[in-house]
Scaffold this motif. Structure first.
Motif, mmCIF file in Angstrom:
data_model
loop_
_atom_site.group_PDB
_atom_site.id
_atom_site.type_symbol
_atom_site.label_atom_id
_atom_site.label_comp_id
_atom_site.label_asym_id
_atom_site.label_seq_id
_atom_site.Cartn_x
_atom_site.Cartn_y
_atom_site.Cartn_z
ATOM 1 N N GLY A 41 0.840 -1.188 0.000
ATOM 2 C CA GLY A 41 0.000 0.000 0.000
ATOM 3 C C GLY A 41 0.871 1.232 0.000
ATOM 4 N N ALA A 42 0.307 2.368 -0.391
ATOM 5 C CA ALA A 42 1.119 3.588 -0.455
ATOM 6 C C ALA A 42 0.233 4.827 -0.432
ATOM 7 C CB ALA A 42 1.976 3.596 -1.721
ATOM 8 N N PRO B 161 -3.901 -1.248 6.172
ATOM 9 C CA PRO B 161 -2.546 -0.917 5.697
ATOM 10 C C PRO B 161 -2.390 -0.912 4.185
ATOM 11 C CG PRO B 161 -2.453 -2.444 7.537
ATOM 12 C CD PRO B 161 -3.895 -2.365 7.120
ATOM 13 N N THR B 162 -3.179 -1.729 3.496
ATOM 14 C CA THR B 162 -3.030 -1.797 2.041
ATOM 15 C C THR B 162 -3.734 -0.643 1.330
ATOM 16 O OG1 THR B 162 -4.979 -3.241 1.861
ATOM 17 C CG2 THR B 162 -2.812 -4.308 2.103
ATOM 18 N N ALA B 163 -4.490 0.157 2.089
ATOM 19 C CA ALA B 163 -5.195 1.286 1.484
ATOM 20 C C ALA B 163 -5.132 2.501 2.407
ATOM 21 C CB ALA B 163 -6.646 0.910 1.182
ATOM 22 N N PRO B 164 -3.945 3.101 2.575
ATOM 23 C CA PRO B 164 -3.799 4.265 3.464
ATOM 24 C C PRO B 164 -4.651 5.436 2.973
ATOM 25 C CG PRO B 164 -1.658 3.370 2.799
ATOM 26 C CD PRO B 164 -2.682 2.731 1.932
ATOM 27 N N VAL B 165 -5.218 6.176 3.948
ATOM 28 C CA VAL B 165 -6.093 7.301 3.608
ATOM 29 C C VAL B 165 -5.619 8.558 4.336
ATOM 30 C CG1 VAL B 165 -8.445 8.206 3.683
ATOM 31 C CG2 VAL B 165 -8.060 5.762 3.259
ATOM 32 N N TRP B 166 -5.446 9.640 3.601
ATOM 33 C CA TRP B 166 -5.040 10.912 4.194
ATOM 34 C C TRP B 166 -6.126 11.422 5.126
ATOM 35 C CZ3 TRP B 166 -7.063 15.884 4.111
ATOM 36 C CH2 TRP B 166 -6.209 16.905 4.559
#
Length: 334
Positions: free
Chosen positions: A110-111, A147-152
Motif C-alpha cells: 500500500g502507499a 494498511p493496504t489502502a492508506p487514507v489521508w
C-alpha cells in the motif's frame, strides 16, 4: 573488561543506510539507492535477521523506484517507510517473520504519496505521522487502519523550512523541524493544532520523547533535552554538546543513545535530564539512525548496519582485592 561499548559485528548495506527499526529478531534498514555496474539500483528496505547478532544476514528486501527511503517504523506485520519523492510506502513482512527465507524480494502492499519529501515516520494506533519535508507540507497524518489502502486524514504546516523527524506520545506529535521542536496537538487527527514550540540552538534532526522530556538530536549542537511537561511552554532542561553532529537519538531507561560523528556512537546518562552526562562512546563512521534493543544498539552508517554491545562493566580498581584471590586463600590457606 568491557569498560566501553564496542562494535561486535556489522552487516554491509549496499547504499547509504539512513535509519533502522528493530522488531523481534529482525532489523529493518531504510537505505538510499546506489550504482551497480553503471546501473542505478533503487532505494530499498533491507530486512536483516539478527537472531544471531554476530552472524546477522540479509533475508529480504523491497525496492522503491523513484524514491529515497529515509525512515522506517514497524507495526504488526507491516513495515512503514518514509520515502522522499514517493511518500508513505507500506510493505508486508508477515512472510519473513513467520519463516525467514534465504533472500526474498518483497513488494509494496500500500502507499500514499505525500505532497513533498517524506523524511520521518512514526506509527501510533491507526495513524501514520509523516514528517514531510518543507513548510509546504509539514506533518502529514494518514489513516492506516487498512494498511493496504492508506487514507489521508489531516496535515499541519508552518513557515519552517524542513521537517525531518517525528515522535508521538499520547495526544501530541513532537516534530524535529530543523529550526525548532514543534509540539502539535493531534487529539483530532483531522485538525492538528500547534500547541507549543522551542527554538533549538542547532538543527533539530530527530526526536525521542520519554517521561515529560523531548530528547532532540540537534546536529551541530549535540543532544538537547527539552522539558515538555507543559506542551504549551516547552523549556530547555539540559544539553550535552560533547557530541558532534547528532543525527538521531533513542532513549531507553536512564540512557540516551546518540548516532552522529565524533565519536559516532555515544551513550548519555539522562537519569537527571537537567544534567545529561556523556557516559561513554565508540569511535565509528558517522551514524545516521539508531535503535536499541536490550543491551544491543543497532546503528546505520554510510554503507553498513553496526551491531554494538552497550554493556559497560566498571573498570577494576587495582587497589581492590580480587574476588578470585580471596576465594583461593579461603580454599587453600591456613
Amino acid at each position: 573488561y568491557g569498560t566501553e561499548p564496542f562494535v561486535k559485528s556489522s552487516v554491509p548495506i549496499p547504499a547509504l543506510a539512513n535509519n533502522v527499526f528493530i522488531s523481534g529478531n529482525f532489523a529493518y534498514v531504510a537505505a538510499s539507492g546506489y550504482i551497480s555496474e553503471g546501473v542505478l539500483v533503487p532505494s530499498s528496505l533491507y530486512v536483516i535477521d539478527i537472531s544471531d547478532s554476530e552472524n546477522a544476514t540479509m533475508v529480504a528486501y523491497c525496492r522503491f523506484p523513484g524514491g529515497v527511503a529515509r525512515d522506517v517504523f514497524v507495526s504488526g506485520e507491516y513495515a512503514y517507510v518514509a520515502a522522499a519523492q514517493i511518500g508513505l510506502q507500506v510493505v508486508y513482512i508477515g512472510s519473513v517473520i513467520s519463516d525467514p527465507p534465504e533472500v526474498m524480494e518483497l513488494t509494496v502492499a500500500g502507499a500514499y504519496d505525500t505532497p513533498f519529501s517524506a523524511e520521518g515516520i512514526y506509527i501510533s494506533g491507526n495513524y501514520a505521522y509523516v514528517a514531510d519535508g518543507t513548510c509546504v507540507s509539514g506533518l502529514q497524518i494518514i489513516n492506516i487502519a487498512e494498511p493496504t489502502a492508506p487514507v489521508w486524514v489531516g496535515e499541519f504546516t508552518t513557515n519552517i523550512d524542513t521537517h525531518t523527524g517525528v515522535s508521538v506520545v499520547g495526544d501530541y506529535a513532537y516534530v524535529a523541524a530543523r529550526d525548532a521542536l514543534l509540539i502539535i496537538d493531534v487529539s483530532n487527527p483531522a485538525d492538528p493544532v500547534l500547541k507549543g514550540s522551542y527554538d533549538t540552538p542547532g538543527s533539530a534532526y530527530r526526536v525521542a520523547v520519554k517521561g515529560g522530556y523531548a530528547y532532540v538530536a540537534d546536529f551541530d549542537e549535540g543532544l538537547q533535552v527539552i522539558n515538555v511537561t507543559d506542551p504549551a511552554n516547552p523549556s530547555l532542561a539540559g544539553s550535552c554538546d560533547e557530541i558532534s553532529y547528532a543525527n538521531d537519538v533513542y532513549v531507553d531507561g536512564n540512557y540516551a543513545y546518540v548516532a552522529g560523528s565524533g565519536p559516532g556512537f555515544s551513550i548519555v546518562d539522562v537519569s537527571d535530564p537537567e544534567n545529561p552526562v556523556l557516559l561513554s562512546s565508540c569511535a565509528t563512521l558517522t551514524g545516521y539512525g539508531i535503535h536499541v534493543s536490550g543491551q544491543t544498539a543497532y546503528m546505520t552508517t554510510y554503507s553498513s548496519l553496526l551491531i554494538i554491545d552497550t554493556t559497560i562493566t566498571p573498570a577494576i580498581d587495582p587497589s581492590t582485592p580480587a574476588t578470585t584471590g580471596a576465594l583461593f586463600l579461603l580454599l587453600f590457606g591456613d
